[in-house]
Design a protein around this motif. Structure first.
Motif, PDB file in Angstrom:
ATOM      1  N   ALA A  82       0.919  -1.271  -0.134  1.00 27.09           N
ATOM      2  CA  ALA A  82       0.144   0.056   0.100  1.00 27.09           C
ATOM      3  C   ALA A  82       0.885   1.002   0.055  1.00 27.09           C
ATOM      4  CB  ALA A  82      -0.603   0.046   1.172  1.00 27.09           C
ATOM      5  N   LEU A  83       0.535   2.065  -0.715  1.00 27.51           N
ATOM      6  CA  LEU A  83       1.183   3.417  -1.010  1.00 27.51           C
ATOM      7  C   LEU A  83       0.503   4.695  -0.100  1.00 27.51           C
ATOM      8  CD1 LEU A  83       2.163   3.306  -4.728  1.00 27.51           C
ATOM      9  CD2 LEU A  83       3.641   2.713  -2.584  1.00 27.51           C
ATOM     10  N   PRO A  84       1.289   5.557   0.590  1.00 33.33           N
ATOM     11  CA  PRO A  84       0.690   6.633   1.041  1.00 33.33           C
ATOM     12  C   PRO A  84      -0.580   7.353   0.319  1.00 33.33           C
ATOM     13  CG  PRO A  84       2.798   6.765   1.224  1.00 33.33           C
ATOM     14  CD  PRO A  84       2.545   5.807   0.142  1.00 33.33           C
ATOM     15  N   ASP A  85      -0.366   7.417  -0.965  1.00 34.62           N
ATOM     16  CA  ASP A  85      -1.241   8.326  -1.808  1.00 34.62           C
ATOM     17  C   ASP A  85      -2.506   7.412  -2.045  1.00 34.62           C
ATOM     18  OD1 ASP A  85      -0.614   6.345  -3.643  1.00 34.62           O
ATOM     19  OD2 ASP A  85       0.440   7.758  -4.890  1.00 34.62           O
ATOM     20  N   GLY A  86      -2.649   5.963  -1.532  1.00 30.23           N
ATOM     21  CA  GLY A  86      -4.155   5.212  -1.739  1.00 30.23           C
ATOM     22  C   GLY A  86      -4.022   4.480  -2.781  1.00 30.23           C
ATOM     23  N   GLU A  87      -2.822   4.355  -3.558  1.00 28.80           N
ATOM     24  CA  GLU A  87      -2.709   3.132  -4.304  1.00 28.80           C
ATOM     25  C   GLU A  87      -1.852   2.104  -3.848  1.00 28.80           C
ATOM     26  OE1 GLU A  87      -0.672   5.441  -8.014  1.00 28.80           O
ATOM     27  OE2 GLU A  87      -2.632   6.537  -8.234  1.00 28.80           O
ATOM     28  N   ALA A  88      -1.659   1.160  -4.868  1.00 27.85           N
ATOM     29  CA  ALA A  88      -1.061  -0.122  -4.654  1.00 27.85           C
ATOM     30  C   ALA A  88       0.166  -0.274  -5.568  1.00 27.85           C
ATOM     31  CB  ALA A  88      -1.883  -1.327  -4.803  1.00 27.85           C
ATOM     32  N   GLU A  89       1.253  -0.964  -5.049  1.00 33.06           N
ATOM     33  CA  GLU A  89       2.391  -1.327  -5.764  1.00 33.06           C
ATOM     34  C   GLU A  89       2.381  -2.703  -5.897  1.00 33.06           C
ATOM     35  OE1 GLU A  89       6.359   1.185  -5.798  1.00 33.06           O
ATOM     36  OE2 GLU A  89       6.902  -0.857  -4.560  1.00 33.06           O
ATOM     37  N   ILE A  90       2.614  -3.275  -7.309  1.00 30.29           N
ATOM     38  CA  ILE A  90       2.624  -4.696  -7.276  1.00 30.29           C
ATOM     39  C   ILE A  90       4.046  -4.930  -8.152  1.00 30.29           C
ATOM     40  CG2 ILE A  90       1.809  -6.834  -8.251  1.00 30.29           C
ATOM     41  CD1 ILE A  90      -0.614  -5.799  -7.806  1.00 30.29           C
ATOM     42  N   ALA A  91       4.937  -5.567  -7.754  1.00 34.08           N
ATOM     43  CA  ALA A  91       6.139  -6.013  -8.205  1.00 34.08           C
ATOM     44  C   ALA A  91       5.996  -7.266  -9.300  1.00 34.08           C
ATOM     45  CB  ALA A  91       7.397  -6.131  -7.412  1.00 34.08           C
ATOM     46  N   LEU A  92       6.312  -7.208 -10.538  1.00 39.08           N
ATOM     47  CA  LEU A  92       6.082  -8.246 -11.304  1.00 39.08           C
ATOM     48  C   LEU A  92       7.285  -8.314 -12.474  1.00 39.08           C
ATOM     49  CD1 LEU A  92       2.413  -7.190 -12.778  1.00 39.08           C
ATOM     50  CD2 LEU A  92       2.939  -8.978 -10.877  1.00 39.08           C
ATOM     51  N   VAL A  93       7.413  -9.571 -12.852  1.00 43.65           N
ATOM     52  CA  VAL A  93       8.414  -9.756 -13.867  1.00 43.65           C
ATOM     53  C   VAL A  93       7.610 -10.194 -15.245  1.00 43.65           C
ATOM     54  CG1 VAL A  93      10.258 -11.505 -14.717  1.00 43.65           C
ATOM     55  CG2 VAL A  93      10.157 -10.473 -12.102  1.00 43.65           C
ATOM     56  N   LEU A  94       7.662  -9.459 -16.234  1.00 44.74           N
ATOM     57  CA  LEU A  94       7.209  -9.961 -17.400  1.00 44.74           C
ATOM     58  C   LEU A  94       8.073 -10.373 -18.514  1.00 44.74           C
ATOM     59  CD1 LEU A  94       4.783  -6.801 -17.347  1.00 44.74           C
ATOM     60  CD2 LEU A  94       4.194  -8.969 -16.642  1.00 44.74           C
ATOM     61  N   HIS A  95       7.696 -11.003 -19.393  1.00 42.32           N
ATOM     62  CA  HIS A  95       8.454 -11.398 -20.663  1.00 42.32           C
ATOM     63  C   HIS A  95       7.678 -10.925 -21.650  1.00 42.32           C
ATOM     64  CE1 HIS A  95      11.185 -14.253 -18.393  1.00 42.32           C
ATOM     65  NE2 HIS A  95      10.010 -14.347 -17.433  1.00 42.32           N
ATOM     66  N   LEU A  96       8.231  -9.971 -22.305  1.00 40.61           N
ATOM     67  CA  LEU A  96       7.674  -9.350 -23.523  1.00 40.61           C
ATOM     68  C   LEU A  96       8.224  -9.492 -24.659  1.00 40.61           C
ATOM     69  CD1 LEU A  96       6.936  -6.081 -21.568  1.00 40.61           C
ATOM     70  CD2 LEU A  96       5.415  -7.722 -21.937  1.00 40.61           C
ATOM     71  N   PRO A  97       7.519  -9.479 -25.982  1.00 44.07           N
ATOM     72  CA  PRO A  97       8.339  -9.419 -27.187  1.00 44.07           C
ATOM     73  C   PRO A  97       9.149  -8.135 -27.389  1.00 44.07           C
ATOM     74  CG  PRO A  97       5.922  -9.900 -27.261  1.00 44.07           C
ATOM     75  CD  PRO A  97       6.049  -9.646 -25.750  1.00 44.07           C
ATOM     76  N   TRP A  98      10.167  -8.009 -28.260  1.00 47.15           N
ATOM     77  CA  TRP A  98      10.625  -6.753 -28.561  1.00 47.15           C
ATOM     78  C   TRP A  98       9.769  -5.553 -28.885  1.00 47.15           C
ATOM     79  CZ3 TRP A  98      14.942  -5.693 -26.247  1.00 47.15           C
ATOM     80  CH2 TRP A  98      15.950  -6.643 -25.835  1.00 47.15           C
ATOM     81  N   GLU A  99       8.778  -5.861 -29.585  1.00 50.54           N
ATOM     82  CA  GLU A  99       8.025  -4.875 -30.011  1.00 50.54           C
ATOM     83  C   GLU A  99       7.272  -4.116 -28.840  1.00 50.54           C
ATOM     84  OE1 GLU A  99       7.904  -7.954 -31.444  1.00 50.54           O
ATOM     85  OE2 GLU A  99       8.501  -7.569 -33.564  1.00 50.54           O
ATOM     86  N   ASP A 100       6.999  -5.018 -27.968  1.00 52.73           N
ATOM     87  CA  ASP A 100       6.227  -4.159 -26.844  1.00 52.73           C
ATOM     88  C   ASP A 100       6.909  -3.298 -25.784  1.00 52.73           C
ATOM     89  OD1 ASP A 100       3.879  -5.685 -27.682  1.00 52.73           O
ATOM     90  OD2 ASP A 100       4.040  -7.251 -26.322  1.00 52.73           O
ATOM     91  N   VAL A 101       8.297  -3.875 -25.735  1.00 51.02           N
ATOM     92  CA  VAL A 101       9.287  -3.060 -25.083  1.00 51.02           C
ATOM     93  C   VAL A 101       9.464  -1.726 -25.974  1.00 51.02           C
ATOM     94  CG1 VAL A 101      11.620  -2.857 -24.368  1.00 51.02           C
ATOM     95  CG2 VAL A 101      10.530  -5.207 -24.084  1.00 51.02           C
ATOM     96  N   ALA A 102       9.572  -1.885 -27.179  1.00 47.70           N
ATOM     97  CA  ALA A 102       9.813  -0.619 -28.072  1.00 47.70           C
ATOM     98  C   ALA A 102       8.400   0.158 -27.817  1.00 47.70           C
ATOM     99  CB  ALA A 102       9.995  -1.046 -29.340  1.00 47.70           C
ATOM    100  N   ALA A 103       7.321  -0.167 -27.688  1.00 49.31           N
ATOM    101  CA  ALA A 103       6.302   0.536 -27.602  1.00 49.31           C
ATOM    102  C   ALA A 103       6.254   1.180 -26.488  1.00 49.31           C
ATOM    103  CB  ALA A 103       5.007  -0.344 -27.786  1.00 49.31           C
ATOM    104  N   LEU A 104       6.536   0.521 -25.223  1.00 51.14           N
ATOM    105  CA  LEU A 104       6.750   1.190 -23.895  1.00 51.14           C
ATOM    106  C   LEU A 104       7.681   2.299 -23.586  1.00 51.14           C
ATOM    107  CD1 LEU A 104       6.115  -2.215 -21.504  1.00 51.14           C
ATOM    108  CD2 LEU A 104       4.771  -0.031 -22.002  1.00 51.14           C
ATOM    109  N   GLY A 105       8.818   2.065 -24.465  1.00 54.02           N
ATOM    110  CA  GLY A 105       9.828   2.934 -24.608  1.00 54.02           C
ATOM    111  C   GLY A 105       9.288   4.288 -25.234  1.00 54.02           C
ATOM    112  N   GLN A 106       8.429   4.110 -26.368  1.00 51.45           N
ATOM    113  CA  GLN A 106       7.641   5.290 -26.898  1.00 51.45           C
ATOM    114  C   GLN A 106       6.685   6.019 -26.224  1.00 51.45           C
ATOM    115  OE1 GLN A 106       6.466   3.313 -30.411  1.00 51.45           O
ATOM    116  NE2 GLN A 106       8.323   3.732 -31.661  1.00 51.45           N
TER     117      GLN A 106
END
Length: 111
Positions: free
Chosen positions: A12-36
């Motif tokens: 739980a974060l002080p601002d009322g949100e939550a933080e979840i740590a995940l490990v994702l295996h993504l195609p390179w296209e998706d990584v590029a899209a996230l960079g954009q």
């Protein structure tokens, strides 16, 4: 089940949100899209943005857009969408093209 699979931890974060740590295996296209996405968000906020922030922003905006479309579009049609719309390629080619896209050099070379 694999030994690498561990349940994500939630904080739980002080601002009322939550933080979840995940490990994702993504195609390179998706990584590029996230960079954009991170680049667009950084330009709008006029500060550096991490990929984590870009993912959070993308999830929030997708959730808002999904709520707006839910009255107009059947749920199966919205769930079928994907960041990657390119045909499958060899991993080395995917990596090269993703790096080119991130660097802004995609399409500038002649084959």
């Amino acid at each position: 089940m694999s030994d690498r699979v561990t349940p994500p931890t939630m904080h739980a974060l002080p601002d009322g949100e939550a933080e979840i740590a995940l490990v994702l295996h993504l195609p390179w296209e998706d990584v590029a899209a996230l960079g954009q996405e991170a680049g667009r968000l950084a330009a709008r906020l006029q500060r550096p943005v991490t990929l984590d922030e870009a993912v959070s922003h993308r999830l929030r905006s997708s959730r808002s857009a999904a709520h707006a479309k839910s009255a107009q579009t059947p749920p199966a049609a919205t769930a079928a969408g994907s960041v990657s719309s390119l045909p499958p390629r060899q991993p080395a080619e995917q990596a090269r093209q993703a790096i080119d896209r991130i660097n802004g050099t995609a399409g500038n070379e002649s084959a």
